[in-house]
Motif scaffolding. Structure first.
Motif, PDB file in Angstrom:
ATOM      1  N   SER A   5       2.610   0.097 -10.567  1.00  0.00           N
ATOM      2  CA  SER A   5       1.144  -0.235  -9.040  1.00  0.00           C
ATOM      3  C   SER A   5       0.125   0.008  -9.515  1.00  0.00           C
ATOM      4  CB  SER A   5       1.910   0.965  -7.887  1.00  0.00           C
ATOM      5  OG  SER A   5       2.070   1.965  -8.753  1.00  0.00           O
ATOM      6  N   LYS A  49       5.046 -11.351  -7.874  1.00  0.00           N
ATOM      7  CA  LYS A  49       5.386  -9.927  -8.129  1.00  0.00           C
ATOM      8  C   LYS A  49       6.336  -9.938  -9.261  1.00  0.00           C
ATOM      9  CE  LYS A  49       5.850 -10.471  -3.021  1.00  0.00           C
ATOM     10  NZ  LYS A  49       6.487 -10.044  -1.385  1.00  0.00           N
ATOM     11  N   ILE A  57       4.939  -4.710  -6.460  1.00  0.00           N
ATOM     12  CA  ILE A  57       6.027  -4.121  -7.771  1.00  0.00           C
ATOM     13  C   ILE A  57       6.856  -4.269  -6.290  1.00  0.00           C
ATOM     14  CG2 ILE A  57       6.440  -2.054  -8.637  1.00  0.00           C
ATOM     15  CD1 ILE A  57       4.169  -4.088 -10.072  1.00  0.00           C
ATOM     16  N   SER A  75       5.158   3.820 -10.828  1.00  0.00           N
ATOM     17  CA  SER A  75       3.956   3.977 -10.230  1.00  0.00           C
ATOM     18  C   SER A  75       2.870   3.721 -11.844  1.00  0.00           C
ATOM     19  CB  SER A  75       4.052   6.579 -10.229  1.00  0.00           C
ATOM     20  OG  SER A  75       4.261   6.928 -11.658  1.00  0.00           O
ATOM     21  N   GLY A 109       4.763   4.481  -4.995  1.00  0.00           N
ATOM     22  CA  GLY A 109       4.348   2.709  -5.398  1.00  0.00           C
ATOM     23  C   GLY A 109       4.510   2.321  -5.705  1.00  0.00           C
ATOM     24  N   ALA A 110       5.672   2.009  -5.022  1.00  0.00           N
ATOM     25  CA  ALA A 110       6.471   1.256  -5.162  1.00  0.00           C
ATOM     26  C   ALA A 110       6.059   0.010  -3.633  1.00  0.00           C
ATOM     27  CB  ALA A 110       7.892   0.786  -5.067  1.00  0.00           C
ATOM     28  N   GLY A 111       5.844  -1.438  -3.766  1.00  0.00           N
ATOM     29  CA  GLY A 111       5.082  -2.317  -2.501  1.00  0.00           C
ATOM     30  C   GLY A 111       5.962  -2.706  -2.042  1.00  0.00           C
ATOM     31  N   SER A 146       0.112  -2.544  -5.986  1.00  0.00           N
ATOM     32  CA  SER A 146       1.583  -1.902  -5.306  1.00  0.00           C
ATOM     33  C   SER A 146       2.729  -3.615  -4.565  1.00  0.00           C
ATOM     34  CB  SER A 146       1.682  -0.418  -4.370  1.00  0.00           C
ATOM     35  OG  SER A 146       1.261  -0.707  -3.378  1.00  0.00           O
ATOM     36  N   GLN A 147       1.279  -3.783  -4.067  1.00  0.00           N
ATOM     37  CA  GLN A 147       1.963  -5.571  -3.543  1.00  0.00           C
ATOM     38  C   GLN A 147       2.767  -5.961  -4.356  1.00  0.00           C
ATOM     39  OE1 GLN A 147      -1.195  -4.885  -5.158  1.00  0.00           O
ATOM     40  NE2 GLN A 147      -1.228  -6.707  -6.523  1.00  0.00           N
TER      41      GLN A 147
END
Lengths: 251, 198
Positions: A117, A99, A125, A114, A164-166, A122-123
Protein backbone atom coordinates in the motif's frame (compact mmCIF):
# COMPACT_ATOMS: atom_id res chain seq x y z
CA UNK A 1 -25.29 8.40 -4.27
CA UNK A 2 -22.52 5.82 -3.94
CA UNK A 3 -23.87 2.58 -5.36
CA UNK A 4 -23.59 -1.06 -4.30
CA UNK A 5 -21.24 -2.89 -6.65
CA UNK A 6 -21.88 -6.17 -8.49
CA UNK A 7 -18.66 -7.99 -9.35
CA UNK A 8 -18.38 -11.12 -11.50
CA UNK A 9 -15.31 -13.24 -10.80
CA UNK A 10 -13.49 -15.45 -13.31
CA UNK A 11 -11.16 -18.27 -12.34
CA UNK A 12 -8.23 -18.36 -14.72
CA UNK A 13 -5.82 -21.18 -15.38
CA UNK A 14 -3.08 -21.02 -18.01
CA UNK A 15 -4.81 -18.03 -19.59
CA UNK A 16 -8.22 -19.74 -19.91
CA UNK A 17 -11.44 -19.59 -17.90
CA UNK A 18 -11.99 -22.68 -15.77
CA UNK A 19 -15.07 -24.03 -13.96
CA UNK A 20 -16.95 -23.59 -17.21
CA UNK A 21 -19.55 -21.14 -18.35
CA UNK A 22 -22.84 -21.27 -20.14
CA UNK A 23 -22.55 -18.49 -22.66
CA UNK A 24 -24.04 -19.78 -25.89
CA UNK A 25 -23.19 -16.94 -28.22
CA UNK A 26 -19.50 -17.01 -27.54
CA UNK A 27 -17.04 -17.94 -30.22
CA UNK A 28 -14.88 -19.37 -27.49
CA UNK A 29 -16.46 -19.90 -24.09
CA UNK A 30 -13.09 -20.40 -22.45
CA UNK A 31 -11.70 -17.06 -23.57
CA UNK A 32 -11.67 -14.71 -20.56
CA UNK A 33 -11.45 -11.64 -22.82
CA UNK A 34 -14.80 -12.43 -24.44
CA UNK A 35 -16.41 -12.98 -21.05
CA UNK A 36 -14.92 -9.80 -19.63
CA UNK A 37 -16.30 -7.84 -22.56
CA UNK A 38 -19.78 -9.30 -22.07
CA UNK A 39 -19.88 -8.64 -18.33
CA UNK A 40 -18.68 -5.06 -18.80
CA UNK A 41 -21.35 -4.48 -21.46
CA UNK A 42 -24.04 -5.97 -19.21
CA UNK A 43 -23.25 -3.46 -16.47
CA UNK A 44 -20.80 -5.26 -14.16
CA UNK A 45 -19.31 -2.62 -11.86
CA UNK A 46 -15.91 -4.29 -11.69
CA UNK A 47 -14.25 -7.52 -12.74
CA UNK A 48 -12.10 -9.85 -10.66
CA UNK A 49 -9.75 -12.40 -12.20
CA UNK A 50 -8.43 -15.07 -9.91
CA UNK A 51 -5.40 -16.82 -11.35
CA UNK A 52 -4.91 -20.39 -10.22
CA UNK A 53 -1.94 -21.05 -12.48
CA UNK A 54 0.86 -23.00 -10.85
CA UNK A 55 3.95 -22.44 -12.96
CA UNK A 56 6.16 -19.41 -13.56
CA UNK A 57 5.93 -19.87 -17.31
CA UNK A 58 2.16 -19.56 -17.18
CA UNK A 59 2.35 -16.35 -15.13
CA UNK A 60 3.67 -14.78 -18.34
CA UNK A 61 0.51 -15.99 -20.07
CA UNK A 62 -1.45 -14.24 -17.32
CA UNK A 63 0.30 -10.91 -17.92
CA UNK A 64 -0.47 -11.14 -21.60
CA UNK A 65 -4.10 -11.92 -20.76
CA UNK A 66 -4.37 -8.99 -18.32
CA UNK A 67 -3.14 -6.69 -21.08
CA UNK A 68 -5.78 -8.00 -23.51
CA UNK A 69 -8.58 -7.68 -20.94
CA UNK A 70 -7.52 -4.15 -19.96
CA UNK A 71 -7.80 -3.14 -23.61
CA UNK A 72 -11.23 -4.75 -23.92
CA UNK A 73 -13.00 -3.24 -20.90
CA UNK A 74 -13.36 0.20 -19.33
CA UNK A 75 -14.31 -0.70 -15.76
CA UNK A 76 -12.07 -1.41 -12.76
CA UNK A 77 -10.21 -4.68 -13.06
CA UNK A 78 -8.72 -6.60 -10.13
CA UNK A 79 -6.31 -9.52 -10.47
CA UNK A 80 -5.53 -11.98 -7.68
CA UNK A 81 -3.77 -15.30 -7.17
CA UNK A 82 -0.13 -16.08 -6.44
CA UNK A 83 0.90 -12.47 -5.74
CA UNK A 84 3.64 -12.22 -3.10
CA UNK A 85 5.92 -9.28 -3.93
CA UNK A 86 6.19 -5.68 -5.09
CA UNK A 87 7.56 -7.01 -8.39
CA UNK A 88 4.48 -9.21 -8.93
CA UNK A 89 2.16 -6.24 -8.39
CA UNK A 90 4.26 -3.94 -10.53
CA UNK A 91 4.06 -6.40 -13.42
CA UNK A 92 0.27 -6.72 -13.16
CA UNK A 93 -0.31 -2.96 -12.94
CA UNK A 94 2.02 -2.43 -15.90
CA UNK A 95 -0.06 -4.94 -17.82
CA UNK A 96 -3.23 -2.95 -17.08
CA UNK A 97 -4.74 -4.21 -13.81
CA UNK A 98 -6.25 -1.46 -11.65
CA UNK A 99 -6.11 -3.33 -8.35
CA UNK A 100 -4.55 -6.54 -7.09
CA UNK A 101 -5.68 -8.95 -4.43
CA UNK A 102 -3.47 -10.83 -1.97
CA UNK A 103 -4.52 -13.66 0.32
CA UNK A 104 -2.17 -16.44 1.53
CA UNK A 105 0.95 -14.30 1.07
CA UNK A 106 -0.49 -11.60 3.36
CA UNK A 107 -1.26 -14.16 6.06
CA UNK A 108 2.28 -15.49 5.79
CA UNK A 109 3.78 -12.01 5.83
CA UNK A 110 1.38 -9.25 7.02
CA UNK A 111 4.03 -6.59 6.36
CA UNK A 112 3.44 -7.25 2.66
CA UNK A 113 0.12 -5.38 2.94
CA UNK A 114 1.75 -2.20 4.25
CA UNK A 115 4.64 -2.54 1.83
CA UNK A 116 2.29 -2.80 -1.14
CA UNK A 117 0.00 0.00 0.00
CA UNK A 118 2.95 2.33 0.53
CA UNK A 119 4.37 1.48 -2.85
CA UNK A 120 1.17 1.56 -4.93
CA UNK A 121 -1.43 3.33 -2.76
CA UNK A 122 -3.94 1.51 -0.60
CA UNK A 123 -6.69 2.04 -3.20
CA UNK A 124 -5.20 -0.69 -5.36
CA UNK A 125 -4.57 -3.28 -2.61
CA UNK A 126 -7.42 -5.68 -1.92
CA UNK A 127 -6.91 -8.24 0.84
CA UNK A 128 -8.89 -11.42 0.24
CA UNK A 129 -9.89 -13.29 3.39
CA UNK A 130 -11.22 -16.86 3.24
CA UNK A 131 -13.09 -17.65 6.43
CA UNK A 132 -14.61 -20.82 7.86
CA UNK A 133 -16.52 -21.35 11.10
CA UNK A 134 -14.54 -23.91 13.13
CA UNK A 135 -15.05 -24.90 16.79
CA UNK A 136 -17.27 -21.94 17.54
CA UNK A 137 -14.94 -19.42 15.92
CA UNK A 138 -14.46 -17.72 12.56
CA UNK A 139 -10.99 -18.73 11.39
CA UNK A 140 -8.94 -17.48 8.45
CA UNK A 141 -8.05 -20.20 5.92
CA UNK A 142 -5.49 -20.08 3.13
CA UNK A 143 -4.61 -22.03 -0.02
CA UNK A 144 -8.09 -21.84 -1.49
CA UNK A 145 -9.68 -22.48 1.90
CA UNK A 146 -7.91 -25.79 2.48
CA UNK A 147 -5.45 -24.75 5.16
CA UNK A 148 -6.60 -23.48 8.56
CA UNK A 149 -4.57 -20.73 10.25
CA UNK A 150 -4.48 -19.57 13.85
CA UNK A 151 -5.95 -16.20 12.87
CA UNK A 152 -9.41 -15.18 14.05
CA UNK A 153 -11.22 -13.60 11.08
CA UNK A 154 -12.48 -10.38 12.68
CA UNK A 155 -9.08 -9.64 14.24
CA UNK A 156 -7.34 -10.27 10.92
CA UNK A 157 -9.78 -7.96 9.09
CA UNK A 158 -9.06 -5.23 11.63
CA UNK A 159 -5.32 -5.81 11.21
CA UNK A 160 -5.28 -5.60 7.39
CA UNK A 161 -7.37 -2.43 7.62
CA UNK A 162 -4.70 -0.95 9.91
CA UNK A 163 -1.89 -2.19 7.63
CA UNK A 164 -3.29 -0.16 4.74
CA UNK A 165 -5.54 -2.49 2.74
CA UNK A 166 -7.92 -0.55 0.48
CA UNK A 167 -10.71 -3.14 0.47
CA UNK A 168 -11.48 -6.54 1.94
CA UNK A 169 -12.80 -9.38 -0.20
CA UNK A 170 -14.44 -11.69 2.32
CA UNK A 171 -15.27 -15.23 1.19
CA UNK A 172 -17.18 -17.55 3.48
CA UNK A 173 -15.98 -21.10 2.81
CA UNK A 174 -19.08 -22.33 4.64
CA UNK A 175 -21.41 -20.54 2.24
CA UNK A 176 -19.32 -20.91 -0.93
CA UNK A 177 -20.89 -23.24 -3.46
CA UNK A 178 -24.09 -23.77 -1.44
CA UNK A 179 -26.23 -21.18 -3.25
CA UNK A 180 -27.99 -20.74 0.09
CA UNK A 181 -27.01 -17.11 0.47
CA UNK A 182 -24.05 -15.08 1.65
CA UNK A 183 -22.73 -15.44 5.22
CA UNK A 184 -24.58 -12.42 6.56
CA UNK A 185 -23.46 -12.38 10.15
CA UNK A 186 -19.69 -12.40 9.69
CA UNK A 187 -19.96 -10.03 6.70
CA UNK A 188 -21.97 -7.58 8.78
CA UNK A 189 -19.63 -7.74 11.77
CA UNK A 190 -16.56 -7.09 9.65
CA UNK A 191 -18.16 -4.43 7.47
CA UNK A 192 -19.11 -2.44 10.56
CA UNK A 193 -15.77 -2.63 12.38
CA UNK A 194 -13.48 -1.75 9.45
CA UNK A 195 -13.32 1.69 7.80
CA UNK A 196 -12.76 0.29 4.28
CA UNK A 197 -15.25 -1.32 1.86
CA UNK A 198 -16.09 -5.01 2.20
CA UNK A 199 -16.82 -7.17 -0.85
CA UNK A 200 -18.92 -10.19 0.14
CA UNK A 201 -18.34 -13.48 -1.64
CA UNK A 202 -19.63 -17.06 -1.45
CA UNK A 203 -23.15 -18.44 -1.42
CA UNK A 204 -25.02 -16.32 -3.96
CA UNK A 205 -27.95 -18.27 -5.43
CA UNK A 206 -30.81 -15.79 -5.91
CA UNK A 207 -31.36 -12.06 -6.37
CA UNK A 208 -32.76 -11.94 -2.82
CA UNK A 209 -29.38 -13.12 -1.51
CA UNK A 210 -27.78 -9.99 -2.93
CA UNK A 211 -30.41 -7.77 -1.33
CA UNK A 212 -29.78 -9.51 2.02
CA UNK A 213 -26.01 -9.08 1.89
CA UNK A 214 -26.32 -5.38 1.05
CA UNK A 215 -28.90 -4.68 3.78
CA UNK A 216 -28.49 -7.18 6.63
CA UNK A 217 -24.85 -7.96 5.72
CA UNK A 218 -23.86 -4.28 5.28
CA UNK A 219 -21.64 -5.24 2.33
CA UNK A 220 -20.41 -2.53 -0.02
CA UNK A 221 -20.08 -4.90 -2.97
CA UNK A 222 -20.97 -8.50 -3.79
CA UNK A 223 -18.98 -10.95 -5.86
CA UNK A 224 -20.20 -14.11 -7.56
CA UNK A 225 -18.99 -16.51 -10.22
CA UNK A 226 -21.03 -19.50 -11.32
CA UNK A 227 -24.52 -17.96 -11.10
CA UNK A 228 -23.35 -15.38 -13.63
CA UNK A 229 -21.36 -17.82 -15.77
CA UNK A 230 -24.29 -20.23 -15.99
CA UNK A 231 -26.76 -17.40 -16.54
CA UNK A 232 -28.87 -18.34 -13.56
CA UNK A 233 -28.98 -14.62 -12.84
CA UNK A 234 -28.09 -11.92 -15.34
CA UNK A 235 -26.51 -8.69 -14.15
CA UNK A 236 -29.26 -6.44 -15.63
CA UNK A 237 -31.96 -8.60 -14.00
CA UNK A 238 -30.15 -8.43 -10.65
CA UNK A 239 -29.67 -4.68 -10.84
CA UNK A 240 -33.32 -4.13 -11.79
CA UNK A 241 -34.40 -6.14 -8.78
CA UNK A 242 -32.11 -4.18 -6.42
CA UNK A 243 -33.34 -0.91 -7.87
CA UNK A 244 -36.96 -1.98 -7.26
CA UNK A 245 -35.95 -2.59 -3.65
CA UNK A 246 -34.59 0.97 -3.50
CA UNK A 247 -30.94 0.00 -3.34
CA UNK A 248 -28.56 2.37 -5.14
CA UNK A 249 -27.09 0.64 -8.20
CA UNK A 250 -25.37 1.94 -11.32
CA UNK A 251 -27.08 1.80 -14.70
CA UNK B 1 10.71 16.04 -31.98
CA UNK B 2 7.30 14.73 -32.94
CA UNK B 3 4.53 16.82 -31.36
CA UNK B 4 2.50 14.51 -29.12
CA UNK B 5 -1.31 14.51 -29.40
CA UNK B 6 -1.47 13.84 -25.66
CA UNK B 7 1.43 13.98 -23.21
CA UNK B 8 0.96 12.29 -19.86
CA UNK B 9 3.09 13.86 -17.15
CA UNK B 10 5.62 11.36 -15.81
CA UNK B 11 6.26 11.47 -12.06
CA UNK B 12 5.72 8.95 -9.27
CA UNK B 13 1.96 8.85 -9.88
CA UNK B 14 1.38 5.15 -9.32
CA UNK B 15 -0.59 3.21 -11.87
CA UNK B 16 -1.19 5.26 -14.99
CA UNK B 17 -1.27 2.35 -17.45
CA UNK B 18 -5.09 2.39 -17.48
CA UNK B 19 -5.05 6.01 -18.69
CA UNK B 20 -2.81 5.12 -21.63
CA UNK B 21 -4.96 2.10 -22.49
CA UNK B 22 -8.16 4.20 -22.34
CA UNK B 23 -6.62 6.65 -24.83
CA UNK B 24 -5.50 3.73 -27.03
CA UNK B 25 -9.11 2.50 -27.13
CA UNK B 26 -10.02 5.91 -28.58
CA UNK B 27 -7.27 5.57 -31.16
CA UNK B 28 -5.00 8.16 -29.53
CA UNK B 29 -1.34 7.45 -28.91
CA UNK B 30 -0.01 9.21 -25.85
CA UNK B 31 3.52 9.73 -24.61
CA UNK B 32 4.56 9.49 -20.97
CA UNK B 33 7.14 12.20 -20.37
CA UNK B 34 8.75 14.57 -17.88
CA UNK B 35 10.68 16.45 -20.58
CA UNK B 36 9.74 20.17 -20.36
CA UNK B 37 10.10 20.76 -24.11
CA UNK B 38 7.93 17.82 -25.00
CA UNK B 39 5.31 18.86 -22.43
CA UNK B 40 5.26 22.44 -23.71
CA UNK B 41 4.90 21.25 -27.29
CA UNK B 42 2.13 18.67 -26.70
CA UNK B 43 -1.34 19.47 -28.00
CA UNK B 44 -2.93 18.26 -24.77
CA UNK B 45 -1.72 17.30 -21.31
CA UNK B 46 -3.03 14.68 -18.90
CA UNK B 47 -1.85 14.93 -15.29
CA UNK B 48 -2.65 11.60 -13.67
CA UNK B 49 -2.42 10.75 -10.01
CA UNK B 50 -2.77 7.78 -7.76
CA UNK B 51 -1.28 7.65 -4.30
CA UNK B 52 -0.35 10.21 -1.71
CA UNK B 53 -0.19 14.01 -2.20
CA UNK B 54 3.00 14.77 -0.20
CA UNK B 55 5.17 12.23 -2.02
CA UNK B 56 3.68 13.27 -5.36
CA UNK B 57 4.49 16.97 -4.77
CA UNK B 58 8.07 16.11 -3.81
CA UNK B 59 8.46 14.17 -7.04
CA UNK B 60 7.14 17.14 -9.06
CA UNK B 61 9.55 19.50 -7.26
CA UNK B 62 12.55 17.25 -7.90
CA UNK B 63 11.77 17.34 -11.61
CA UNK B 64 11.00 21.07 -11.67
CA UNK B 65 7.50 20.25 -12.87
CA UNK B 66 5.93 22.30 -10.06
CA UNK B 67 7.17 25.42 -11.82
CA UNK B 68 6.43 24.23 -15.36
CA UNK B 69 2.82 23.05 -14.92
CA UNK B 70 1.26 26.45 -14.05
CA UNK B 71 2.84 27.94 -17.21
CA UNK B 72 1.26 25.42 -19.61
CA UNK B 73 -1.38 26.87 -21.94
CA UNK B 74 -2.79 23.89 -23.88
CA UNK B 75 -5.92 21.93 -22.76
CA UNK B 76 -4.91 20.26 -19.49
CA UNK B 77 -6.72 17.48 -17.60
CA UNK B 78 -5.84 16.48 -14.04
CA UNK B 79 -7.33 13.31 -12.57
CA UNK B 80 -7.78 12.15 -8.97
CA UNK B 81 -4.66 13.12 -6.97
CA UNK B 82 -3.64 15.07 -10.09
CA UNK B 83 -6.70 17.24 -9.48
CA UNK B 84 -5.88 17.70 -5.82
CA UNK B 85 -2.30 18.74 -6.62
CA UNK B 86 -3.66 21.57 -8.79
CA UNK B 87 -5.28 23.08 -5.68
CA UNK B 88 -3.54 25.38 -3.19
CA UNK B 89 -3.14 22.98 -0.29
CA UNK B 90 -4.04 19.42 0.76
CA UNK B 91 -4.69 18.17 4.27
CA UNK B 92 -3.05 14.93 3.12
CA UNK B 93 0.43 15.10 4.73
CA UNK B 94 -0.07 18.88 5.20
CA UNK B 95 1.04 19.53 1.61
CA UNK B 96 1.44 22.84 -0.23
CA UNK B 97 0.29 22.20 -3.81
CA UNK B 98 0.41 24.00 -7.17
CA UNK B 99 -2.23 26.65 -6.44
CA UNK B 100 -3.93 26.83 -9.83
CA UNK B 101 -7.27 26.40 -8.05
CA UNK B 102 -7.30 28.68 -5.03
CA UNK B 103 -8.92 26.12 -2.70
CA UNK B 104 -7.87 23.64 -0.02
CA UNK B 105 -8.33 19.86 -0.26
CA UNK B 106 -9.95 18.31 2.84
CA UNK B 107 -10.12 14.82 4.29
CA UNK B 108 -13.54 13.16 4.27
CA UNK B 109 -14.93 12.78 7.77
CA UNK B 110 -17.45 10.00 8.13
CA UNK B 111 -20.77 11.18 9.60
CA UNK B 112 -22.97 8.09 9.43
CA UNK B 113 -20.56 5.16 9.08
CA UNK B 114 -19.60 5.99 5.47
CA UNK B 115 -16.48 4.14 4.33
CA UNK B 116 -13.36 6.21 3.67
CA UNK B 117 -11.94 6.27 1.06
CA UNK B 118 -15.05 6.48 -1.09
CA UNK B 119 -14.68 3.46 -3.38
CA UNK B 120 -17.07 2.77 -6.22
CA UNK B 121 -19.54 4.38 -8.60
CA UNK B 122 -21.24 7.66 -7.75
CA UNK B 123 -23.13 10.27 -9.78
CA UNK B 124 -22.02 13.62 -11.16
CA UNK B 125 -24.52 16.46 -11.67
CA UNK B 126 -25.04 20.18 -12.23
CA UNK B 127 -22.68 20.31 -15.24
CA UNK B 128 -21.17 23.62 -16.32
CA UNK B 129 -18.42 22.22 -18.55
CA UNK B 130 -18.09 20.97 -22.12
CA UNK B 131 -16.30 17.90 -20.69
CA UNK B 132 -19.80 16.64 -19.84
CA UNK B 133 -21.32 17.29 -23.29
CA UNK B 134 -23.60 14.42 -24.26
CA UNK B 135 -23.94 13.06 -20.70
CA UNK B 136 -27.26 12.88 -18.93
CA UNK B 137 -27.45 14.51 -15.52
CA UNK B 138 -26.54 12.02 -12.80
CA UNK B 139 -24.08 10.01 -14.94
CA UNK B 140 -22.09 7.39 -13.00
CA UNK B 141 -18.31 7.55 -12.64
CA UNK B 142 -15.79 5.50 -10.63
CA UNK B 143 -14.28 7.09 -7.53
CA UNK B 144 -11.50 6.02 -5.18
CA UNK B 145 -10.44 8.84 -2.85
CA UNK B 146 -10.18 9.84 0.80
CA UNK B 147 -9.74 13.59 0.22
CA UNK B 148 -11.98 16.03 -1.68
CA UNK B 149 -12.07 19.56 -3.09
CA UNK B 150 -14.97 21.52 -1.57
CA UNK B 151 -17.49 23.34 -3.76
CA UNK B 152 -15.94 26.57 -5.08
CA UNK B 153 -16.24 29.09 -7.92
CA UNK B 154 -14.14 26.62 -10.00
CA UNK B 155 -16.64 23.76 -9.54
CA UNK B 156 -18.20 22.76 -12.87
CA UNK B 157 -19.75 19.42 -11.78
CA UNK B 158 -20.66 18.06 -8.36
CA UNK B 159 -20.96 14.76 -6.51
CA UNK B 160 -22.53 13.98 -3.15
CA UNK B 161 -20.69 11.74 -0.67
CA UNK B 162 -21.28 12.63 2.98
CA UNK B 163 -21.85 16.14 1.53
CA UNK B 164 -21.64 17.77 -1.92
CA UNK B 165 -18.11 18.37 -3.24
CA UNK B 166 -16.32 19.16 -6.52
CA UNK B 167 -16.36 16.37 -9.12
CA UNK B 168 -14.80 18.58 -11.83
CA UNK B 169 -12.92 21.85 -11.51
CA UNK B 170 -12.03 24.30 -14.27
CA UNK B 171 -10.05 27.49 -14.64
CA UNK B 172 -8.95 28.68 -18.09
CA UNK B 173 -7.20 25.74 -19.84
CA UNK B 174 -6.99 23.69 -16.61
CA UNK B 175 -9.65 21.00 -16.18
CA UNK B 176 -9.60 18.44 -13.40
CA UNK B 177 -11.73 15.41 -12.48
CA UNK B 178 -11.72 13.78 -9.04
CA UNK B 179 -12.97 10.47 -10.49
CA UNK B 180 -11.18 7.99 -12.77
CA UNK B 181 -12.47 8.64 -16.30
CA UNK B 182 -10.21 5.89 -17.65
CA UNK B 183 -12.24 3.17 -15.91
CA UNK B 184 -15.63 4.89 -15.75
CA UNK B 185 -17.28 2.92 -18.56
CA UNK B 186 -18.99 4.75 -21.45
CA UNK B 187 -19.32 7.93 -19.33
CA UNK B 188 -15.56 8.17 -18.77
CA UNK B 189 -14.99 7.48 -22.44
CA UNK B 190 -17.31 10.38 -23.38
CA UNK B 191 -15.41 12.71 -21.03
CA UNK B 192 -12.09 11.73 -22.66
CA UNK B 193 -13.62 12.25 -26.12
CA UNK B 194 -14.83 15.71 -25.07
CA UNK B 195 -11.38 16.54 -23.70
CA UNK B 196 -9.79 15.47 -27.00
CA UNK B 197 -12.07 17.98 -28.79
CA UNK B 198 -10.97 20.95 -26.65
Amino acid sequence: MLTKRIIPCLDIKDGRTVKGTNFVNLKDAGDPVELARIYAAEGADELVFLDITATVENRKTLLHLVDRVAHAINIPFTVGGGISSVADVSGLLQAGADKISVNSSAVKNPELVSELSQEFGSQCIVVAIDTRFVDGEHRVHTHGGRKATSLETVAWARQVNALGAGEILLTSMDADGTKNGFALEITSVISRIVSIPVIASGGAGTVEHFLDVFTEGHADAALAASIFHFKEISIPELKNYLLEKNLPVRF
Amino acid sequence: MKIPEVAIIRYNAGNIRSVMIALERLGVNSVLTDDPEELMAAKRIIFPGVGEAGTAMKSLQQKGLDRLIPTLTQPFLGTCVGMQLLCRYSEESDTSCLGIFDIDVRRFVSSAGEKIPQTGWNQISNYRTSLCDGLKDGAFVYYNHGYYAPLSPYTVAETDYIHPYSAILQKDNFHACQFHSEISGPVGEQIFKNFLKL
